[in-house]
Each structure stands twice: as structure tokens, then as C-alpha cells.
Design a protein around this motif. Structure first.
Motif, PDB file in Angstrom:
ATOM      1  N   PHE A   1       0.853  -1.186   0.000  1.00 49.23           N
ATOM      2  CA  PHE A   1       0.000   0.000   0.000  1.00 49.23           C
ATOM      3  C   PHE A   1       0.890   1.238   0.000  1.00 49.23           C
ATOM      4  CE2 PHE A   1      -2.566  -3.341   1.843  1.00 49.23           C
ATOM      5  CZ  PHE A   1      -3.757  -3.205   1.147  1.00 49.23           C
ATOM      6  N   GLU A   2       0.762   2.042  -1.032  1.00 46.10           N
ATOM      7  CA  GLU A   2       1.589   3.237  -1.186  1.00 46.10           C
ATOM      8  C   GLU A   2       0.830   4.441  -0.648  1.00 46.10           C
ATOM      9  OE1 GLU A   2       4.746   3.268  -2.327  1.00 46.10           O
ATOM     10  OE2 GLU A   2       4.652   1.088  -2.514  1.00 46.10           O
ATOM     11  N   VAL A   3       0.979   4.703   0.636  1.00 47.85           N
ATOM     12  CA  VAL A   3       0.359   5.870   1.249  1.00 47.85           C
ATOM     13  C   VAL A   3       1.376   6.566   2.150  1.00 47.85           C
ATOM     14  CG1 VAL A   3      -2.021   5.013   1.208  1.00 47.85           C
ATOM     15  CG2 VAL A   3      -0.588   4.514   3.167  1.00 47.85           C
TER      16      VAL A   3
ATOM     17  N   LEU B   1      -5.264  10.656  -2.764  1.00 49.12           N
ATOM     18  CA  LEU B   1      -5.861   9.363  -2.407  1.00 49.12           C
ATOM     19  C   LEU B   1      -6.846   8.889  -3.472  1.00 49.12           C
ATOM     20  CD1 LEU B   1      -6.366  10.039   1.398  1.00 49.12           C
ATOM     21  CD2 LEU B   1      -4.897   8.260   0.414  1.00 49.12           C
ATOM     22  N   GLU B   2      -7.576   9.827  -4.058  1.00 49.26           N
ATOM     23  CA  GLU B   2      -8.523   9.465  -5.113  1.00 49.26           C
ATOM     24  C   GLU B   2      -7.780   8.952  -6.344  1.00 49.26           C
ATOM     25  OE1 GLU B   2     -12.700  11.258  -6.699  1.00 49.26           O
ATOM     26  OE2 GLU B   2     -11.028  12.679  -6.611  1.00 49.26           O
ATOM     27  N   LYS B   3      -6.711   9.641  -6.730  1.00 50.83           N
ATOM     28  CA  LYS B   3      -5.916   9.205  -7.884  1.00 50.83           C
ATOM     29  C   LYS B   3      -5.327   7.811  -7.662  1.00 50.83           C
ATOM     30  CE  LYS B   3      -4.625  13.789  -9.452  1.00 50.83           C
ATOM     31  NZ  LYS B   3      -3.589  14.833  -9.405  1.00 50.83           N
ATOM     32  N   ALA B   4      -4.979   7.507  -6.416  1.00 55.05           N
ATOM     33  CA  ALA B   4      -4.384   6.204  -6.097  1.00 55.05           C
ATOM     34  C   ALA B   4      -5.440   5.120  -5.854  1.00 55.05           C
ATOM     35  CB  ALA B   4      -3.488   6.336  -4.865  1.00 55.05           C
ATOM     36  N   GLY B   5      -6.716   5.496  -5.880  1.00 55.19           N
ATOM     37  CA  GLY B   5      -7.784   4.509  -5.743  1.00 55.19           C
ATOM     38  C   GLY B   5      -8.179   4.183  -4.312  1.00 55.19           C
ATOM     39  N   TYR B   6      -7.784   5.017  -3.345  1.00 52.12           N
ATOM     40  CA  TYR B   6      -8.104   4.747  -1.937  1.00 52.12           C
ATOM     41  C   TYR B   6      -9.406   5.389  -1.477  1.00 52.12           C
ATOM     42  CZ  TYR B   6      -3.403   2.886  -1.470  1.00 52.12           C
ATOM     43  OH  TYR B   6      -2.263   2.129  -1.611  1.00 52.12           O
ATOM     44  N   VAL B   7      -9.856   6.438  -2.178  1.00 47.83           N
ATOM     45  CA  VAL B   7     -11.123   7.083  -1.830  1.00 47.83           C
ATOM     46  C   VAL B   7     -11.883   7.417  -3.100  1.00 47.83           C
ATOM     47  CG1 VAL B   7     -10.209   8.116   0.305  1.00 47.83           C
ATOM     48  CG2 VAL B   7     -10.237   9.469  -1.805  1.00 47.83           C
ATOM     49  N   GLN B   8     -13.163   7.672  -2.914  1.00 45.78           N
ATOM     50  CA  GLN B   8     -13.978   8.178  -4.009  1.00 45.78           C
ATOM     51  C   GLN B   8     -14.893   9.263  -3.452  1.00 45.78           C
ATOM     52  OE1 GLN B   8     -16.254   4.976  -5.657  1.00 45.78           O
ATOM     53  NE2 GLN B   8     -17.391   4.593  -3.782  1.00 45.78           N
ATOM     54  N   ARG B   9     -15.202  10.217  -4.298  1.00 52.36           N
ATOM     55  CA  ARG B   9     -16.131  11.286  -3.927  1.00 52.36           C
ATOM     56  C   ARG B   9     -17.485  10.946  -4.540  1.00 52.36           C
ATOM     57  NH1 ARG B   9     -11.341  14.779  -5.208  1.00 52.36           N
ATOM     58  NH2 ARG B   9     -10.867  15.990  -3.346  1.00 52.36           N
TER      59      ARG B   9
ATOM     60  N   THR C   1     -12.465   3.338  -0.287  1.00 46.98           N
ATOM     61  CA  THR C   1     -12.750   2.255  -1.231  1.00 46.98           C
ATOM     62  C   THR C   1     -12.344   0.912  -0.619  1.00 46.98           C
ATOM     63  OG1 THR C   1     -10.564   2.405  -2.229  1.00 46.98           O
ATOM     64  CG2 THR C   1     -12.315   3.790  -3.207  1.00 46.98           C
ATOM     65  N   ASP C   2     -12.676  -0.151  -1.322  1.00 44.46           N
ATOM     66  CA  ASP C   2     -12.250  -1.485  -0.878  1.00 44.46           C
ATOM     67  C   ASP C   2     -10.732  -1.549  -0.749  1.00 44.46           C
ATOM     68  OD1 ASP C   2     -14.860  -2.378  -0.780  1.00 44.46           O
ATOM     69  OD2 ASP C   2     -14.781  -3.371  -2.737  1.00 44.46           O
ATOM     70  N   LYS C   3     -10.038  -0.904  -1.671  1.00 44.37           N
ATOM     71  CA  LYS C   3      -8.569  -0.892  -1.621  1.00 44.37           C
ATOM     72  C   LYS C   3      -8.085  -0.319  -0.292  1.00 44.37           C
ATOM     73  CE  LYS C   3      -4.535   0.824  -4.164  1.00 44.37           C
ATOM     74  NZ  LYS C   3      -4.078   1.577  -5.350  1.00 44.37           N
ATOM     75  N   ALA C   4      -8.680   0.759   0.161  1.00 36.81           N
ATOM     76  CA  ALA C   4      -8.286   1.357   1.442  1.00 36.81           C
ATOM     77  C   ALA C   4      -8.653   0.435   2.604  1.00 36.81           C
ATOM     78  CB  ALA C   4      -8.964   2.715   1.619  1.00 36.81           C
ATOM     79  N   ARG C   5      -9.828  -0.164   2.537  1.00 41.05           N
ATOM     80  CA  ARG C   5     -10.277  -1.051   3.628  1.00 41.05           C
ATOM     81  C   ARG C   5      -9.424  -2.315   3.733  1.00 41.05           C
ATOM     82  NH1 ARG C   5     -15.129   1.372   2.088  1.00 41.05           N
ATOM     83  NH2 ARG C   5     -15.571  -0.168   0.496  1.00 41.05           N
ATOM     84  N   GLU C   6      -8.785  -2.723   2.647  1.00 45.43           N
ATOM     85  CA  GLU C   6      -7.910  -3.900   2.679  1.00 45.43           C
ATOM     86  C   GLU C   6      -6.668  -3.679   3.540  1.00 45.43           C
ATOM     87  OE1 GLU C   6      -7.114  -4.773  -1.418  1.00 45.43           O
ATOM     88  OE2 GLU C   6      -9.193  -5.375  -1.805  1.00 45.43           O
ATOM     89  N   ALA C   7      -6.300  -2.426   3.764  1.00 45.19           N
ATOM     90  CA  ALA C   7      -5.133  -2.128   4.597  1.00 45.19           C
ATOM     91  C   ALA C   7      -5.455  -2.257   6.089  1.00 45.19           C
ATOM     92  CB  ALA C   7      -4.608  -0.729   4.298  1.00 45.19           C
TER      93      ALA C   7
END
Length: 139
Positions: A27-29, A68-76, A91-97
Motif C-alpha cells: 500500500f503506497e500511502v 488518495l482518489e488518484k491512487a484509488g483509496y477514496v472516491q467522492r 474504497t475497498d482498496k483502502a479497507r484492505e489495509a
């Protein structure tokens, strides 16, 4: 050493270990992004709420959400209560962390308990929960 610093040093250690575990899992954050992500409410959050909770300016929060939106971790998404407003959702991607972070926190707390003993760790947690009654503006 003052009490605030005594609380901060172990927290910083925990936060750094969690970030290392999350990054090792792919996860690249950044730390700033992660601090914002963990403040998103399950039903979504407005940008102003996130900025306040993370104690950053609205502009900084907006910049972090853009990343975060560009990386797919959130959506508006549109706020159903106010068509002009947008909600930020993890997003699901963020919740996987989250399970990775939770597992690392459990390891750290087990290490701390082994170091100070079960009774002291239980007392520490009880004391900190009691302090949250007068220090946590979001409880």
C-alpha cells in the motif's frame, strides 16, 4: 519528561511500525494520507469534517484527498442530504489495509504487555480511556 511527550513517543513508535507494515504489504500511502484515511466515517465524510478531524486546513485535506482518489483509496460521491456537497468514502482498496494495521497493532500491544506486564497494561488502558472522557472532542 512531561506526560504528553511520554504518551507521544510510544504512539509515534506504533504509528511508524504500522506504516512500515502497510507499505510492506504494497500500500503506497504517506503518513499524512493515512491519518486522513483513518478519519473517514463509515458513511462517508465531508472534506471540512476530515480537515477538522485531522487538524489540517481544508486546502491540505483537499490536496490529500485528491492524491488518495488518484491512487484509488477514496472516491467522492454526492451527499444524499445536500446535492451540492460531496462525501468522501474509503474504497475497498483502502479497507484492505485495515487488517494489516490491526494485526501490527496487536503485535505491538502484545510486546508492550510482555515488557510492562498484564496488570500494568490493563491499568494503562483503563487510565487512558478515563482521560479520553475529558480530552477527546470526537467521542
Amino acid at each position: 519528561m512531561n506526560t504528553g511527550l511520554l504518551l507521544y513517543i510510544p504512539y509515534r513508535h506504533l504509528e511508524n511500525r504500522v506504516m512500515d507494515a502497510i507499505r510492506a504489504a504494497g500500500f503506497e500511502v504517506t503518513l499524512a494520507q493515512a491519518r486522513l484515511l483513518q478519519r473517514i466515517n463509515p458513511g462517508g465524510s465531508r472534506l471540512t469534517e476530515l480537515a477538522e478531524a485531522a487538524q489540517v486546513t481544508k486546502q491540505t485535506a483537499g490536496f490529500l484527498v485528491d492524491q488518495l482518489e488518484k491512487a484509488g483509496y477514496v472516491q467522492r460521491v454526492p451527499d444524499p442530504r445536500d446535492g451540492r456537497a460531496r462525501l468522501i468514502h474509503a474504497t475497498d482498496k483502502a479497507r484492505e489495509a485495515a487488517p494489516i494495521a490491526e494485526a501490527e497493532i496487536a503485535r505491538i500491544e502484545a510486546e508492550w504487555e510482555q515488557h510492562v506486564g498484564k496488570r500494568r497494561m490493563t491499568q494503562l488502558r483503563a487510565t487512558l480511556k478515563k482521560l479520553c472522557e475529558i480530552t477527546d472532542p470526537y467521542r
